[in-house]
Write a protein that holds these residues in place. Structure first.
Motif, PDB file in Angstrom:
ATOM      1  N   UNK A  59       5.257   4.628  -2.926  1.00 56.66           N
ATOM      2  CA  UNK A  59       6.715   4.551  -2.893  1.00 56.66           C
ATOM      3  C   UNK A  59       7.099   3.268  -2.173  1.00 56.66           C
ATOM      4  N   UNK A  60       7.979   2.487  -2.790  1.00 56.32           N
ATOM      5  CA  UNK A  60       8.209   1.103  -2.389  1.00 56.32           C
ATOM      6  C   UNK A  60       9.422   0.924  -1.480  1.00 56.32           C
ATOM      7  N   UNK A  61       9.660   1.850  -0.577  1.00 55.04           N
ATOM      8  CA  UNK A  61      10.699   1.652   0.423  1.00 55.04           C
ATOM      9  C   UNK A  61      10.242   0.611   1.438  1.00 55.04           C
ATOM     10  N   UNK A  62      11.094   0.263   2.370  1.00 55.23           N
ATOM     11  CA  UNK A  62      10.722  -0.700   3.410  1.00 55.23           C
ATOM     12  C   UNK A  62       9.523  -0.183   4.205  1.00 55.23           C
ATOM     13  N   UNK A  63       9.491   1.134   4.466  1.00 57.22           N
ATOM     14  CA  UNK A  63       8.398   1.715   5.252  1.00 57.22           C
ATOM     15  C   UNK A  63       7.151   1.957   4.401  1.00 57.22           C
ATOM     16  N   UNK A  64       7.303   2.153   3.133  1.00 56.08           N
ATOM     17  CA  UNK A  64       6.249   2.437   2.150  1.00 56.08           C
ATOM     18  C   UNK A  64       5.444   3.695   2.501  1.00 56.08           C
ATOM     19  N   UNK A  65       4.846   4.263   1.472  1.00 54.23           N
ATOM     20  CA  UNK A  65       3.986   5.423   1.652  1.00 54.23           C
ATOM     21  C   UNK A  65       3.075   5.592   0.453  1.00 54.23           C
ATOM     22  N   UNK A  66       1.939   6.253   0.682  1.00 52.51           N
ATOM     23  CA  UNK A  66       0.935   6.451  -0.352  1.00 52.51           C
ATOM     24  C   UNK A  66       0.664   7.938  -0.516  1.00 52.51           C
ATOM     25  N   UNK A  67       0.579   8.382  -1.778  1.00 50.28           N
ATOM     26  CA  UNK A  67       0.335   9.785  -2.094  1.00 50.28           C
ATOM     27  C   UNK A  67      -0.774   9.893  -3.121  1.00 50.28           C
ATOM     28  N   UNK A  68      -1.673  10.839  -2.913  1.00 50.55           N
ATOM     29  CA  UNK A  68      -2.590  11.273  -3.953  1.00 50.55           C
ATOM     30  C   UNK A  68      -1.918  12.439  -4.669  1.00 50.55           C
ATOM     31  N   UNK A  69      -1.869  12.374  -5.985  1.00 49.12           N
ATOM     32  CA  UNK A  69      -1.135  13.376  -6.765  1.00 49.12           C
ATOM     33  C   UNK A  69      -2.042  13.910  -7.863  1.00 49.12           C
ATOM     34  N   UNK A  70      -2.032  15.221  -8.045  1.00 54.34           N
ATOM     35  CA  UNK A  70      -2.862  15.849  -9.070  1.00 54.34           C
ATOM     36  C   UNK A  70      -2.102  16.998  -9.712  1.00 54.34           C
TER      37      UNK A  70
END
Length: 260
Positions: free
Chosen positions: A228-239
């Motif tokens: 997710x490309x917000x200023x803070x950013x985040x990474x998710x594994x999705x299944x």
């Protein structure tokens, strides 16, 4: 009672999405919880209340209660394990407005079991394209949100939405997505929720309950790594598994306080 602030979908402080988590010693009224959420002024404040076979879990933005929230659920699980209230090997169950949800540890990641929220093509809400300022390749909706695909990751990064116009759309939020431009990511997104008092949510677990089946149909796969490309950013594994969406992320506590 204790109140923690935990950054979710990250392993670094001041990244990901901050959520406040409060374990209630007794049931509190809706207005009290809304007042606490307004005081915290984060995208979500989570309230846990112990049940015989799990926890009741409710989520509040600064202005209203919502039906589904990923990052505050992940933060709640992290809180229960980190404080020793629950043993780390135990799977946790949460009774919510979207039914029973669960969380379990997978090495140093937390995996959430969430409902699949598929979108269907819909008529483009009148102010949407003007509010985003980009060409829309696809527009669909589910019971909560409107999902939009655009041409490129660059367009998503450069979005400067008109939040006043977005707030008039009858949906919890607007999810804007595209294919990722850099490996190992499959797709990227930004998520806007001005109708519930959050112009841009830094990392939105529940949005991926819609994004996952959408990209499954386009990429022909069930496992994804999303950013997710917000200023803070985040990474998710999705299944996607057995009609559910598994969301995995990390979390770190940044504030331990006492609610007086």
């Amino acid at each position: 009672m204790n109140l923690y602030i935990i950054d979710a979908f990250t392993n670094e402080p001041f990244k990901g999405n901050p959520a406040a988590v409060c374990l209630l010693e007794e049931r509190k009224g809706d207005q009290w919880m809304q007042n606490v959420a307004m005081e915290m002024n984060l995208s979500e404040t989570a309230f846990l209340y112990p049940l015989k076979d799990g926890y009741e879990l409710r989520w509040f933005t600064p202005v209203k209660e919502v039906d589904l929230c990923g990052h505050a659920t992940l933060a709640s699980a992290h809180y229960l394990w980190e404080t020793g209230i629950e043993p780390k090997g135990k799977e946790l169950r949460f009774l919510t407005k979207s039914g029973w949800l669960s969380a379990k540890m997978d090495e140093d990641w937390i995996e959430l079991n969430f409902p699949l929220e598929k979108v269907e093509p819909c008529k483009v809400p009148e102010p949407l394209e003007d509010a985003l300022g980009v060409e829309l390749l696809f527009v669909g909706s589910n019971r909560m949100d409107v999902l939009v695909e655009v041409e490129s990751e660059r367009q998503i990064r450069e979005l400067q939405p008109n939040f006043t116009k977005l707030a008039t759309i009858k949906a919890r939020g607007i999810l804007v997505t595209s294919r990722a431009e850099e490996e190992p990511f499959d797709f990227v997104s930004r998520c806007f929720f001005p109708a519930v008092g959050v112009n841009e949510d830094p990392v939105t677990g529940s949005a991926h309950c819609a994004l996952a089946p959408y990209w499954q149909s386009k990429l022909g796969k069930n496992h994804f790594l999303a950013k997710q490309l917000s200023v803070r950013e985040g990474i998710l594994k999705v299944q996607i598994q057995e009609g559910r969406v598994l969301l995995a992320g990390q979390a770190v506590t940044v504030v331990k306080g006492e609610l007086r």
